[in-house]
Scaffold this motif. Structure first.
Motif, PDB file in Angstrom:
ATOM      1  N   ALA A 153       0.849  -1.194   0.000  1.00 60.35           N
ATOM      2  CA  ALA A 153       0.000   0.000   0.000  1.00 60.35           C
ATOM      3  C   ALA A 153       0.882   1.241   0.000  1.00 60.35           C
ATOM      4  CB  ALA A 153      -0.909   0.002   1.228  1.00 60.35           C
ATOM      5  N   SER A 154       0.330   2.338  -0.533  1.00 56.90           N
ATOM      6  CA  SER A 154       1.076   3.595  -0.534  1.00 56.90           C
ATOM      7  C   SER A 154       1.007   4.239   0.846  1.00 56.90           C
ATOM      8  CB  SER A 154       0.502   4.550  -1.586  1.00 56.90           C
ATOM      9  OG  SER A 154       0.754   4.071  -2.882  1.00 56.90           O
ATOM     10  N   GLU A 164      -4.804   7.396  -5.306  1.00 55.46           N
ATOM     11  CA  GLU A 164      -4.769   7.012  -6.713  1.00 55.46           C
ATOM     12  C   GLU A 164      -5.838   7.775  -7.479  1.00 55.46           C
ATOM     13  OE1 GLU A 164      -4.870   2.829  -7.252  1.00 55.46           O
ATOM     14  OE2 GLU A 164      -3.277   2.469  -5.782  1.00 55.46           O
TER      15      GLU A 164
ATOM     16  N   ASP B 164      -6.566  -1.651   2.043  1.00 55.85           N
ATOM     17  CA  ASP B 164      -5.587  -1.099   1.107  1.00 55.85           C
ATOM     18  C   ASP B 164      -4.641  -0.104   1.781  1.00 55.85           C
ATOM     19  OD1 ASP B 164      -6.543  -2.599  -0.921  1.00 55.85           O
ATOM     20  OD2 ASP B 164      -7.806  -1.024  -1.777  1.00 55.85           O
ATOM     21  N   ASP B 165      -5.154   0.628   2.772  1.00 53.31           N
ATOM     22  CA  ASP B 165      -4.304   1.629   3.411  1.00 53.31           C
ATOM     23  C   ASP B 165      -3.517   1.050   4.584  1.00 53.31           C
ATOM     24  OD1 ASP B 165      -6.238   1.205   5.278  1.00 53.31           O
ATOM     25  OD2 ASP B 165      -6.959   3.284   5.371  1.00 53.31           O
ATOM     26  N   LYS B 626       3.040   1.146  -6.019  1.00 50.43           N
ATOM     27  CA  LYS B 626       2.749   1.908  -4.796  1.00 50.43           C
ATOM     28  C   LYS B 626       3.959   2.768  -4.460  1.00 50.43           C
ATOM     29  CE  LYS B 626      -0.945  -0.732  -4.271  1.00 50.43           C
ATOM     30  NZ  LYS B 626      -2.302  -0.257  -4.515  1.00 50.43           N
ATOM     31  N   ARG B 628       5.894   5.295  -1.253  1.00 52.82           N
ATOM     32  CA  ARG B 628       5.971   5.640   0.165  1.00 52.82           C
ATOM     33  C   ARG B 628       6.884   6.840   0.310  1.00 52.82           C
ATOM     34  NH1 ARG B 628       7.927   1.798   5.296  1.00 52.82           N
ATOM     35  NH2 ARG B 628       5.933   2.109   6.294  1.00 52.82           N
ATOM     36  N   LYS B 717       0.432   4.505 -13.463  1.00 55.47           N
ATOM     37  CA  LYS B 717      -0.492   4.893 -12.403  1.00 55.47           C
ATOM     38  C   LYS B 717      -0.349   6.388 -12.155  1.00 55.47           C
ATOM     39  CE  LYS B 717      -1.685   2.307  -8.985  1.00 55.47           C
ATOM     40  NZ  LYS B 717      -1.615   1.412  -7.821  1.00 55.47           N
TER      41      LYS B 717
END
Lengths: 166, 730
Positions: A153-154, A164, B164-165, B626, B628, B717
């Motif tokens: 996940a980001s 996103e 997802d988070d 993804k 970070r 993305k």
């Protein structure tokens, strides 16, 4: 006897640490204690810093509440790494003190690593940080990231979220 | 090669029938008989399953709970305690990322102690209680204790879904704790070892371990009784050092009544695991490796056994005879060099430590290699197709190895009438110009075996398949050859096929990595050559997928699409349409699925995409990508890490763009860094470090592009960076 011996080494290390400041991360002199006492329990090196000029680092994170007996911290700043420090409880987090990092120097990135034994569990980086003797630095929960990151996940920062685009 | 003219093989058909009829029941495995112990022990040993628990369903709303509409609760009727509580994932409380799930679970225990019907301190403190069951699932399991003694088989379990988070949501509680414990007798004396051995009736055994438990049992009224019991492990008293696999027993005996609650033989961890050597592609590449030897018959003294899918069997001795055919076998091997009516056998010495590796030298290498190659490709295909969809997976196929027909030396083929594989022995082939070349046994070339097995599979898939009463070879022949080559390439994850057919020649016969293009005005009539157009298209698709998703996920997706499209297609000229349909989730034709650009680009290169074409700006989404924030330097200046499935490199440009040139403003490259296990770690993702600083205050939108090794954009993305309300202006 053992405590006296260790304290002597730490005091010696404090004075030597500033003189030997170099770029790149170096284990501080107090960290040398564990090497000098190889074979002894690792907690021997993890003594609390009690110097009046020490910098206090506060980690205000609910995920660290109650972890003071479990985790230990290392602070890195200006190319110097502190020894692993034990944590003290705060009402909303933990704190620890370091007295081997360069103070009064120009602002730099302060990196805090939180270990469970030898395993790195959390990391926090704070840019433009200036350390001063007997001062304190507060790191908020949003800056304390769980590691290792698995890329599932980001993750944003304290100031920015990442979404996103639809 | 698919054999179409089979008249010369009639006699072969007759002996195949003979083999099947004469061997029908000869290889059935035998269960080991129970020879030790009292009648009470033998009765319990015969009980293989735990008793069913009385469970009832109760509406969550009847408990007047918060969020009760999202709950389903079943109750253990034996104790009236909540048994299983499930939550609607999105309605359950959101648990922050990084939360200590052990502490959180203990909190729930305390909160619902009354409903779960045991006290929070009645659980064992166990650091291993947290289990990563899956990428998106965490489980916490607490063992139940009472007065410090474990309650046998009692536990409470919490299931957490990872969002997802990175946050968690509790999705299920399973309370297998049996509710309140009341001991019928809490002062029953401990059993002596001698008493226990006498109860079990094991004269020549001794106790190796013992452990105290509280044993729950169900009364005739459906409630639970609890009693103190001791679990013993009994082992033979006098076991010779060289004896392999002695039979031992675990037996739970009630301390008060001396009844046996449960018993089982300990054969679980001393099974023999048999692996065998085989070539991944070809003998000439010396690429042999070991993998489990499944579904073969083992003659162990007088015992006839069979290895399971993992190559495991309960073998007592170390000298066995292996027959490459079992009752569940997906392959049977006839070695024509030895016999034309009996399955191939060989003697083997198993390792006393229970893990045996049989080498190709244990028998004729081409015989063992053929069996293993068939199992390798069958195992791969079985991941994606059911036995109903592809009966071949269940029925298996006969392979004739060391075929001695001079007309078919240097050859391998699938016979659609006899439904078997033919692999020639070493020989020579004479060409039209009079020259000849020696070749090895084709049973040593695994690529060839995968290819031929692909023909057998092809016959059973598609709208006009052989199972539906159609004749063999329903699909066009060039497609069939392309299918065989593609299946081989997907099995080995290499594009080359058939190295080593000719002695000393490492050059492949064919290569799926090619530039063959369909040209209606100039068709090569050799189906193998024409088949390269399809295998070339599909190999390009495979490389696109692996470049985007990584090797494991990309190969998995490509294989899945390959097999799924074969179920709905009959010609390589329409394969593209079928793949687009599969990618769209079998929606209406023309619907674009998540991999539309990469599929079209692959088939377009071989002129097989019909009128569909894509330009450079057709880029599929990279769902694996993804990022970070590694360091927030303030004022919107961010250092980023990225993660993705397979990109060779990631580039980023400001804005929601499709073009991202190195010369453009704000262009940033992110290059691969090796995960150090401390800051980054993943079994499936790669990691990338930015070679510049992102300015998200000036550019709140960035587009990230995943590049393959050639620099082609295979995924993208677009990310929005939004300032948090409390820090606006930073």
């Amino acid at each position: 006897m053992r405590l006296i011996f260790i304290t002597t080494l730490i005091v010696a290390g404090l004075s030597a640490g500033c003189e030997k400041y170099q770029s790149g991360f170096k284990l501080s002199r107090s960290g040398d204690v564990s090497a000098a006492t190889a074979g002894q329990p690792s907690h021997v090196a993890n003594v609390p810093v009690t110097s009046a000029s020490a910098v206090e680092i506060q980690l205000l994170s609910s995920k660290l509440v109650g972890s003071e007996s479990k985790y230990k911290s290392v602070a890195k700043f200006g190319g110097v790494a502190s020894a692993k420090s034990i944590l003290s409880a705060l009402s909303s987090g933990v704190s620890f003190k370091v007295d081997t990092l360069p103070t009064g120097a120009k602002p730099d990135v302060l990196t805090i690593e939180i270990y469970d034994g030898d395993q790195l569990k959390f990391i926090a980086k704070q840019a433009n940080t200036k350390l001063s003797k007997a001062g304190s630095v507060v790191i908020n929960d949003c800056a304390i990231l769980q590691v290792p990151w698995d890329g599932a996940a980001s993750d944003g920062s304290c100031h920015w979220t990442i979404e996103e685009a639809k | 090669m698919k054999k179409q003219n089979c008249s010369q093989l009639l006699c072969f058909a007759l002996f195949v029938l003979f083999v099947f009829s004469s061997c029908k029941n000869s290889d059935e495995p035998q269960e080991p008989s129970i020879m030790h112990g009292s009648a009470a022990l033998q009765t319990k040993l015969a009980v293989a399953a735990a008793p069913l628990r009385p469970i009832g369903l109760i509406a969550g709303s009847s408990f007047n709970l918060d969020n009760s509409s999202g709950m389903t609760i079943t109750v253990d009727m034996g104790s009236n305690a909540w048994y299983r509580i499930t939550f609607e994932t999105q309605q359950a409380e959101k648990i922050p990322k990084g939360e200590d799930l052990l502490a959180y679970s203990r909190g729930i225990l305390a909160k619902y102690s009354e409903e779960l019907m045991f006290l929070p301190d009645e659980i064992a403190e166990d650091a291993s209680a947290l289990h990563e069951a899956d990428t998106n699932l965490r489980m916490v399991t607490f063992q139940r204790r009472f007065l410090g003694v474990p309650v046998h088989g009692a536990f409470v379990q919490f299931f957490y879904n990872i969002q997802d988070d990175g946050s968690y949501r509790l999705i299920q509680i399973l309370n297998n704790s049996y509710g309140p414990v009341k001991l019928g007798s809490d002062n029953a004396p401990e059993l002596t070892n001698a008493e226990a051995l006498a109860i079990a009736g094991l004269d020549n055994y001794k106790v190796s371990q013992r452990k105290e438990f509280i044993q729950p049992s169900t009364t005739t009224e459906g409630h639970y009784d609890f009693s103190l019991a001791t679990e013993f492990e009994f082992v033979p008293a006098d076991v010779a050092v060289t004896t392999y696999n002695p039979l031992s027993y675990t037996v739970m005996i009630d301390r008060a009544t001396h009844a046996i609650h449960r018993a089982f033989p300990n054969r679980l961890d001393i099974k023999q695991s048999v692996s065998a050597e085989s070539y991944i592609k070809s003998y000439i590449l010396a690429d042999q490796s070991y993998s489990p030897l499944p579904y073969v018959s083992l003659l162990d003294g007088a015992n006839k056994l069979e290895t399971d899918a993992l190559g495991q069997a309960d073998v007592n001795g170390t000298q066995v005879t292996v027959t490459l055919k079992g009752s569940k076998s997906a392959a049977g091997i006839l070695d024509l060099a030895v016999s034309n009516n009996a399955f191939a056998t060989f003697a083997a010495t198993l390792s006393a430590d229970g893990k045996s590796n049989l080498t190709l030298k244990n028998t004729d290498p081409s015989v063992l290699n053929t069996y293993m190659a068939i199992e390798r490709v069958r195992t791969l295909v079985a991941k994606y197709l059911s036995e109903t969809e592809l009966p071949l997976l269940k029925t298996g196929i006969l392979a004739v190895v060391n075929g001695n027909d001079p007309a078919n030396f240097c050859n391998a083929y699938y016979d659609p009438n006899l439904k078997n594989l033919y692999l020639s022995k070493a020989g020579a082939i004479t060409f039209k110009d009079g020259t000849s070349q020696k070749c090895e046994s084709t049973g040593l070339i695994s690529d060839a075996i995968y290819h031929e097995w692909g023909h057998a599979m092809d016959d059973q898939l598609g709208p006009t398949n052989i199972i539906k009463g159609n004749g063999p070879g329903g699909k066009d022949r060039a497609y069939g050859e392309g299918i065989g080559d593609t299946l081989s390439a997907l099995t080995t994850r290499t594009s080359t096929i058939g190295e080593g057919l000719f002695v000393g020649d490492k050059r492949p016969l064919r290569n799926a990595q090619n530039t063959a293009r369909y040209n209606a005005g100039s068709i090569n009539t050799d189906e193998h050559v024409q088949g390269l157009i399809f295998s070339g298209s599909f190999w390009d698709l495979y490389t696109n997928f692996t470049a985007l998703y990584g090797v494991e996920k990309g190969a998995d997706l490509a294989t899945n699409y390959f097999l799924k499209h074969l179920q709905i297609n009959e010609s390589y000229l329409t394969a593209y349409d079928a793949l687009v349909l599969v990618d769209s989730g079998n929606g209406a034709l023309g619907t674009k699925g998540p991999n539309y650009c990469n599929i079209t680009r692959a088939f377009q290169a071989h002129n097989l995409s019909g009128t569909a074409t894509v330009a450079d700006d057709c880029i599929d989404a990279d769902t694996s990508l993804k990022v970070r924030v590694d360091l927030d330097s303030g004022d919107g200046k961010l250092s980023l890490l990225a993660s993705a499935g397979g990109a060779t490199k990631i580039i980023a440009c400001p804005g929601a763009v499709k073009v991202c040139a190195a010369s453009g403003m704000g262009y940033i490259e992110m290059t691969v860094t090796n995960p150090d296990g401390k800051l980054t770690a993943s079994k499936v993702n790669r990691f990338y470090t930015a070679q510049g600083t992102f300015d998200v205050k000036a550019n709140p939108v960035y587009s990230f592009f995943s590049l393959d090794a050639k620099g082609v954009k295979v995924g993208m993305k677009t990310l929005n960076f939004k300032a948090k309300a409390s820090t606006l202006g930073n």
